[in-house]
Design a protein around this motif. Structure first.
Motif, PDB file in Angstrom:
ATOM      1  N   ALA B 128       0.829  -1.204   0.000  1.00  0.00           N
ATOM      2  CA  ALA B 128       0.000   0.000   0.000  1.00  0.00           C
ATOM      3  C   ALA B 128       0.864   1.254   0.000  1.00  0.00           C
ATOM      4  O   ALA B 128       0.364   2.360  -0.189  1.00  0.00           O
ATOM      5  CB  ALA B 128      -0.917   0.017   1.222  1.00  0.00           C
ATOM      6  N   ASP B 130       3.749   4.016  -1.094  1.00  0.00           N
ATOM      7  CA  ASP B 130       4.227   4.609  -2.321  1.00  0.00           C
ATOM      8  C   ASP B 130       5.386   3.788  -2.876  1.00  0.00           C
ATOM      9  O   ASP B 130       6.379   3.562  -2.193  1.00  0.00           O
ATOM     10  CB  ASP B 130       4.688   6.041  -2.025  1.00  0.00           C
ATOM     11  N   CYS B 240     -14.411   9.710   5.685  1.00  0.00           N
ATOM     12  CA  CYS B 240     -13.551  10.816   5.280  1.00  0.00           C
ATOM     13  C   CYS B 240     -12.116  10.352   5.026  1.00  0.00           C
ATOM     14  O   CYS B 240     -11.559   9.572   5.811  1.00  0.00           O
ATOM     15  CB  CYS B 240     -13.548  11.897   6.365  1.00  0.00           C
ATOM     16  N   TYR B 241     -11.525  10.861   3.926  1.00  0.00           N
ATOM     17  CA  TYR B 241     -10.132  10.558   3.597  1.00  0.00           C
ATOM     18  C   TYR B 241      -9.198  11.604   4.192  1.00  0.00           C
ATOM     19  O   TYR B 241      -9.482  12.800   4.167  1.00  0.00           O
ATOM     20  CB  TYR B 241      -9.912  10.629   2.082  1.00  0.00           C
ATOM     21  N   GLU B 242      -8.048  11.129   4.644  1.00  0.00           N
ATOM     22  CA  GLU B 242      -6.940  11.992   5.063  1.00  0.00           C
ATOM     23  C   GLU B 242      -5.942  11.974   3.900  1.00  0.00           C
ATOM     24  O   GLU B 242      -6.094  11.181   2.977  1.00  0.00           O
ATOM     25  CB  GLU B 242      -6.357  11.357   6.348  1.00  0.00           C
ATOM     26  N   THR B 243      -4.935  12.818   3.948  1.00  0.00           N
ATOM     27  CA  THR B 243      -3.914  12.789   2.918  1.00  0.00           C
ATOM     28  C   THR B 243      -3.061  11.534   3.092  1.00  0.00           C
ATOM     29  O   THR B 243      -3.035  10.947   4.170  1.00  0.00           O
ATOM     30  CB  THR B 243      -3.041  14.062   2.964  1.00  0.00           C
ATOM     31  N   ASN B 244      -2.349  11.122   2.019  1.00  0.00           N
ATOM     32  CA  ASN B 244      -1.678   9.821   2.097  1.00  0.00           C
ATOM     33  C   ASN B 244      -0.298   9.835   2.741  1.00  0.00           C
ATOM     34  O   ASN B 244      -0.010   9.024   3.607  1.00  0.00           O
ATOM     35  CB  ASN B 244      -1.572   9.216   0.700  1.00  0.00           C
ATOM     36  N   ASP B 255      -7.650  14.299  11.769  1.00  0.00           N
ATOM     37  CA  ASP B 255      -8.627  15.236  11.208  1.00  0.00           C
ATOM     38  C   ASP B 255      -9.730  14.547  10.427  1.00  0.00           C
ATOM     39  O   ASP B 255     -10.875  14.989  10.440  1.00  0.00           O
ATOM     40  CB  ASP B 255      -7.900  16.228  10.277  1.00  0.00           C
ATOM     41  N   ALA B 256      -9.370  13.482   9.722  1.00  0.00           N
ATOM     42  CA  ALA B 256     -10.386  12.781   8.924  1.00  0.00           C
ATOM     43  C   ALA B 256     -11.477  12.222   9.833  1.00  0.00           C
ATOM     44  O   ALA B 256     -12.660  12.264   9.505  1.00  0.00           O
ATOM     45  CB  ALA B 256      -9.745  11.658   8.115  1.00  0.00           C
ATOM     46  N   THR B 370      -9.702   2.392   7.524  1.00  0.00           N
ATOM     47  CA  THR B 370      -8.955   1.646   6.511  1.00  0.00           C
ATOM     48  C   THR B 370      -7.624   2.338   6.294  1.00  0.00           C
ATOM     49  O   THR B 370      -7.565   3.565   6.295  1.00  0.00           O
ATOM     50  CB  THR B 370      -9.709   1.651   5.160  1.00  0.00           C
ATOM     51  N   GLN B 375      -6.181   6.234   7.395  1.00  0.00           N
ATOM     52  CA  GLN B 375      -6.324   7.276   6.392  1.00  0.00           C
ATOM     53  C   GLN B 375      -7.784   7.483   5.981  1.00  0.00           C
ATOM     54  O   GLN B 375      -8.212   8.588   5.692  1.00  0.00           O
ATOM     55  CB  GLN B 375      -5.482   6.969   5.152  1.00  0.00           C
ATOM     56  N   LEU B 376      -8.568   6.408   5.946  1.00  0.00           N
ATOM     57  CA  LEU B 376      -9.992   6.549   5.638  1.00  0.00           C
ATOM     58  C   LEU B 376     -10.758   6.169   6.900  1.00  0.00           C
ATOM     59  O   LEU B 376     -10.637   5.048   7.385  1.00  0.00           O
ATOM     60  CB  LEU B 376     -10.391   5.630   4.479  1.00  0.00           C
TER      61      LEU B 376
ATOM     62  N   PHE C  61      -1.706  -1.863  -3.310  1.00  0.00           N
ATOM     63  CA  PHE C  61      -2.840  -2.039  -2.411  1.00  0.00           C
ATOM     64  C   PHE C  61      -3.386  -0.664  -2.028  1.00  0.00           C
ATOM     65  O   PHE C  61      -2.627   0.274  -1.794  1.00  0.00           O
ATOM     66  CB  PHE C  61      -2.321  -2.794  -1.172  1.00  0.00           C
ATOM     67  N   HIS C  65      -6.158   5.418  -1.690  1.00  0.00           N
ATOM     68  CA  HIS C  65      -5.532   6.087  -0.558  1.00  0.00           C
ATOM     69  C   HIS C  65      -4.277   6.817  -1.020  1.00  0.00           C
ATOM     70  O   HIS C  65      -4.008   7.955  -0.620  1.00  0.00           O
ATOM     71  CB  HIS C  65      -5.161   5.067   0.530  1.00  0.00           C
ATOM     72  N   LEU C  66      -3.500   6.157  -1.863  1.00  0.00           N
ATOM     73  CA  LEU C  66      -2.252   6.747  -2.336  1.00  0.00           C
ATOM     74  C   LEU C  66      -2.526   8.057  -3.055  1.00  0.00           C
ATOM     75  O   LEU C  66      -1.803   9.031  -2.915  1.00  0.00           O
ATOM     76  CB  LEU C  66      -1.530   5.782  -3.272  1.00  0.00           C
ATOM     77  N   ASP C  69      -5.051  12.893  -2.622  1.00  0.00           N
ATOM     78  CA  ASP C  69      -4.955  14.316  -2.951  1.00  0.00           C
ATOM     79  C   ASP C  69      -5.285  14.579  -4.414  1.00  0.00           C
ATOM     80  O   ASP C  69      -6.035  15.478  -4.749  1.00  0.00           O
ATOM     81  CB  ASP C  69      -3.546  14.834  -2.652  1.00  0.00           C
ATOM     82  N   ALA C  73      -9.952  13.995  -2.984  1.00  0.00           N
ATOM     83  CA  ALA C  73     -10.651  13.293  -1.900  1.00  0.00           C
ATOM     84  C   ALA C  73     -10.202  13.747  -0.518  1.00  0.00           C
ATOM     85  O   ALA C  73     -10.743  13.280   0.480  1.00  0.00           O
ATOM     86  CB  ALA C  73     -10.428  11.778  -2.026  1.00  0.00           C
ATOM     87  N   TYR C  74      -9.217  14.633  -0.459  1.00  0.00           N
ATOM     88  CA  TYR C  74      -8.705  15.072   0.835  1.00  0.00           C
ATOM     89  C   TYR C  74      -9.826  15.688   1.685  1.00  0.00           C
ATOM     90  O   TYR C  74     -10.512  16.612   1.249  1.00  0.00           O
ATOM     91  CB  TYR C  74      -7.566  16.076   0.620  1.00  0.00           C
ATOM     92  N   MET C  75     -10.013  15.142   2.870  1.00  0.00           N
ATOM     93  CA  MET C  75     -11.069  15.597   3.794  1.00  0.00           C
ATOM     94  C   MET C  75     -12.473  15.437   3.208  1.00  0.00           C
ATOM     95  O   MET C  75     -13.389  16.181   3.564  1.00  0.00           O
ATOM     96  CB  MET C  75     -10.848  17.057   4.219  1.00  0.00           C
ATOM     97  N   LYS C  76     -12.610  14.463   2.311  1.00  0.00           N
ATOM     98  CA  LYS C  76     -13.925  14.214   1.729  1.00  0.00           C
ATOM     99  C   LYS C  76     -14.322  12.751   1.917  1.00  0.00           C
ATOM    100  O   LYS C  76     -13.461  11.899   2.092  1.00  0.00           O
ATOM    101  CB  LYS C  76     -13.895  14.490   0.212  1.00  0.00           C
TER     102      LYS C  76
END
Lengths: 162, 384, 389
Positions: B128, B130, B240-244, B255-256, B370, B375-376, C61, C65-66, C69, C73-76
């Motif tokens: 998962a 980078d 809600c998604y956070e940055t990766n 924050d998410a 997740t 992050q999610l 995977f 998520h990767l 930004d 999707a950031y903060m969404k």
């Protein structure tokens, strides 16, 4: 052959290869497990029957997906002879990504209707494209040693004289 | 507002460290069969039964592209609608919720599975990361969590003892949950004496490997009232998604989760979570997470979660018991965890949680996450 | 019932066999920016993001998520689905449900695949039942070959008809700036002269592995009308799965089993008052991984009677200028980033409804269009688009 536009100067790319194998331990579950066991120990193909639609499952399964019912333990031993319904002929090599075996090239695969009902996809022994057109009745050629891989315990299907 | 969405039946398999006796489909069927029996529903395309299925599994965990194929025959997909969500399973419940609210479908089966015993956890989680910058570091969700735990403890003064007390509580709660995998009578010393996995996370701070499945049936209000004696309503839900990139986040913050919780609370009319919610099921794969997530959910001020835990408020019998089921720490597979939390919350609100019943449960909070460092994030409010 | 939902923004990348110049996030970002520009919206206007991608192909995977930004999707809220070949349409379906539910007024829906990153055949072979399917699997190609054989036998179609379909697809692809394979084929003879890959499929008969992304912006009725003068309404989406055929993976040589395509078409048409598909619907973007399958799908989607699909081709009915154009974009045989291919079908059908398909706009006026997806053991998703509801 494609007509993609080419850049004036192709950039150079640095390549980093990461080879990181990931292994899995899959369970066959009860029903598939029985198929594997019979193939390994007795060179037999078995499957079970749905109590509602009466069709043979393939592969053997705990639930008939068409009827949405649990199938129970109505097991049937299948013949390992059958009739070729369709075949095709692959001319490029393929590696089995899970066992790492290199599948022979060229090789014919066929859909074979086993004598008591299920359709099986497997390899044919006959490799001559002209003779393949005449192949009708076939029989499984079992591996004598190194069984334990379910359907792969059958090497291929050999043409039998009727 | 249109008709509400109700959960009319839930089932979980008993969680186990290794279910080599069953493949993924057979495992899911253990749960699916129960909800089908409980409701008497069949799969149908004429509105007389289950209209569609939402499954939840990860191809990487199953080692199979289109992992829903592992379970398709067992969840009524033949000539029917099925979709597969590839996140924590609380998101699959969220998807079914949206489908029913849309008016397009009325009754939906949701099913999830994961057999952690089959896969290479570190390899999967590392995949998962980078590929260019992070994968080569061997980073996985454990080491990411360790970074977060370390940062959280440093910024807010959370102690390893406080984290250990989460484990003591949850493993202890699990003793009263017949489906729990590994209930344990343990002490803070046991936790702090267990082997370090990735500092500061120790063996007992971490959940064990687990195999399991969960299923539930959701229905539009009119049908829900006919299908269940006590349908449990989804009052609010969001994710809600956070940055990766971990370096772009202050890992001591979530924050998410704060954002997801705000939206879910607003939908459910929750203005004071500590007084309006009676029980919470929170996904905590590592002990520090229960503390951090409680803060993100607004149970207390930042940095106060350790004190909140120590005050007894979140113990069984306290004002807001957290994880009466034992949570993830007592043994829950990833992917399944979120829906398992929801299933447990449903049992609480129906008064059917037996020995781990929280008294007077009327509204429950459910949480799932997740990905690395959550992050999610997903939050749901359920009510009876 | 819930809100009506329209497509208000469409974006695609220029699909190629390899995109070494970008990573996954950057590639998907191109499609997202294109969709936002098309809708004249900003990233902050998107309330939720739904993605589709078959992550085993890239060996990454949790790809959503990767790229959180890059996909706005950031903060969404949002999530990812992964159903195989149909995934790109399943994500449109989820976006449709979520916006119709009232939970969001706008949503971004993305399908993508960056197939230069992995071994696609291996990943497809990995879709078979883990334990017993290994060792005998042949990837999708052998299965499509068998299906072509079945079609020839049952319908009387000839190799020339498959070649005509290939030619039609290439004509469309050459007029579609986003398409991957643009071969410049001049004649049926040119197609017939190319070599066999797996008999009777030729190298030219099969779809490529593409790198590409496609993004759609969906909006509820009240928002849609403020965003664009030309919303394309999603009238309906039907998903039909099925157990694998007993005698084949993507086709039934015995002729005894029902196809999900037939069932999906019946349901979609019945629910939407369509009694004469080629008349009530103006064009179709269908998911045909090979030209042979396109002809058999005409039949399964009830555009014509069983066994008559090749006749539509022979008479030129499904050409761009024809009475019922099919795949003027070039179809899957020209462009196939697997997780995004069905999203491209919806996008291309939407462009036709809007009249914005440029050089590959069909002659017939398009007020209603259908887009289909194919995947797994012959699963189908059909999406119905209308200019007005």
């Amino acid at each position: 052959m494609t007509t993609e536009k080419t850049a004036e100067k192709k950039p150079e790319y640095l390549k980093v290869e990461i080879a990181r194998p990931r292994s899995y331990k899959w369970s066959s579950g009860k029903y598939l497990g029985k198929l594997y066991k019979e193939a390994l120990e007795k060179k037999k193909l078995v499957t079970n029957r749905c109590p509602k639609c009466k069709q043979l499952m393939w592969p053997p399964m705990a639930v008939c997906g068409r009827c949405n019912v649990a199938t129970g333990e109505d097991w049937v031993e299948m013949s390992d002879t059958g009739t070729v319904v369709q075949y095709t002929y692959l001319v490029f090599p393929l590696w089995d990504p899970h066992y790492g075996d290199r599948l022979a090239n060229p090789y014919p695969t066929a859909t074979i209707k086993l004598d008591n009902g299920v359709f099986l996809v497997h390899f044919l022994e006959e490799k001559d494209p002209e003779k393949l057109k005449k192949v009708k009745r076939v029989q499984a050629v079992w591996k004598e040693e190194g069984r334990g891989r379910g359907l792969a315990d059958i090497l291929c299907f050999r043409t039998i004289e009727e | 507002m249109t008709e509400r969405v109700g959960i009319v039946a839930v089932a979980q398999t008993k969680y186990s460290p290794n279910r080599a006796d069953a493949n993924e489909g057979e495992l899911v069927y253990e749960a699916v069969r129960q909800v089908l029996q409980e409701t008497g529903l069949k799969f149908a395309q004429d509105g007389s039964g289950i209209d569609a299925t939402v499954t939840c599994s990860q191809d990487f965990w199953d080692g199979r592209t289109i992992s829903s194929c592992n379970v398709m025959s067992y969840v009524g997909h033949h000539h029917s609608d099925e979709d597969k969500v590839a996140e924590d399973s609380l998101n699959a419940v969220y998807t079914a919720f949206a489908r029913i609210l849309s008016g397009h479908q009325d009754v939906i089966l949701v099913a999830t599975h994961c057999k952690e015993s089959q896969g290479d956890k570190r390899g999967i989680e590392n995949a998962a990361m980078d590929p260019i910058f992070l994968r080569v570091l061997g980073l996985d969700f454990l080491s990411a969590a360790a970074l977060q735990a370390r940062r959280y403890m440093y910024k807010y003064g959370i102690t390893p003892e406080q984290c250990a007390r989460v484990v003591v509580k949850n493993r202890g709660n699990a003793k009263r949950n017949p489906l729990a995998q590994e209930p344990m009578e343990i002490t803070v010393e046991d936790v702090l004496g267990s082997q370090v996995l990735a500092s500061p996370i120790r063996q007992l701070d971490s959940k064990p490997t687990s195999d399991g499945a969960c299923a539930m049936i959701l229905a539009r209000e009119g049908k829900a009232k006919k299908l269940a004696r006590k349908p449990i309503w989804i009052l609010g839900a969001s994710n809600c998604y956070e940055t990766n990139y971990l370096g772009d986040r202050d890992l001591a913050e979530c924050d998410a989760l704060v954002t997801a919780a705000k939206k879910a609370y607003k939908m459910a009319g929750i203005k004071d979570v500590m007084n309006q919610v009676n029980v919470a099921e929170i996904s905590e794969e590592y002990s520090y997470q229960e503390l951090l997530w409680m803060e993100g959910l607004g149970f207390c001020q930042r940095g106060e979660a350790g004190r909140l835990l120590d005050s007894g408020v979140t113990q069984m019998g306290g004002q807001l018991p957290v994880n009466p089921s034992g949570g993830m720490l007592a043994g829950n597979p990833t992917v399944v965890a979120g829906m398992a939390r929801a299933a447990e919350a449903v049992l609480q609100l129906r008064g059917e949680a037996g020995e781990h019943q929280a008294e007077g449960a009327k509204k429950a909070l459910v949480h799932g996450f997740t990905g690395a460092c959550g992050q999610l994030q997903g939050v749901m409010i359920l009510g009876n | 019932m819930g809100n009506r939902v329209a497509i208000v923004g469409i974006g695609q990348t220029y699909h190629k066999s390899a995109r070494k110049d970008v990573n996954q996030q950057e590639m998907v970002g191109e499609a997202v920016r294109a969709a936002l520009a098309d809708a004249q919206m900003k990233a902050k206007d998107v309330e939720a993001v739904f993605t589709s991608n078959m992550e085993t192909f890239e060996g990454l995977f949790l790809p959503d998520h990767l790229m959180a930004d890059e996909i706005a999707a950031y903060m969404k809220p949002g999530l990812k689905v992964a159903t195989g070949g149909t995934s790109g349409a399943s994500v449109v379906e989820e976006g449709f449900h979520f916006v119709a539910s009232g939970l969001f007024d706008t949503a971004l829906v993305i399908g993508f695949e960056k197939q230069d990153t992995g071994d696609t055949t291996a990943a497809i072979t990995a879709a078979v039942t883990p334990v017993w399917g290994k060792g005998v699997a042949t990837g999708a190609i052998g299965e499509f070959a068998k299906q072509a054989l079945t079609y020839m036998e049952r319908s009387g179609a000839k190799e020339e008809h498959a070649a005509m379909v290939r030619l039609k697809a290439d004509k469309g692809a050459c007029r579609n700036p986003y398409a991957h394979l643009k071969l410049g084929l001049k004649s049926i003879k040119e197609v017939l002269d190319s070599g066999y890959l797996v008999w009777p499929l030729r190298l030219l008969d099969f779809c490529p592995q593409s790198c590409g992304a496609c993004a759609l912006i969906l909006a509820s009725e009240s928002r849609a009308k403020k965003i664009t003068k030309k919303p394309v309404w999603i009238a309906d989406v039907v998903t039909v799965h099925q157990e694998p055929f007993r005698a084949g993976s993507f086709g039934d040589p015995t002729g005894t089993e029902e196809y999900s395509q037939d069932i999906a078409a019946e349901r979609l048409y019945k629910r939407n008052g369509i009694t004469n598909p080629m008349k009530d619907i103006c064009m179709a973007e269908i998911y045909e991984p090979s030209n042979w399958e396109e002809m058999s799908h005409y039949e399964h989607y009830h555009f014509c009677e069983k066994g008559e699909g090749w006749k539509l081709v022979e008479k030129g009915i499904t050409e761009m200028e024809g009475a019922f154009p099919v795949n003027p974009s070039g179809g899957v045989i020209a462009t196939n980033p697997i997780g995004g291919t069905p999203t491209i079908r919806v996008a291309e059908a939407a462009l036709q409804v809007r009249g914005d398909a440029g050089e590959h706009q069909v002659t017939r006026d398009v007020h209603t269009a259908v887009a289909t997806a194919l995947g797994g053991p012959n699963w189908t998703v059909m999406t119905l688009l209308r200019r007005s509801l």
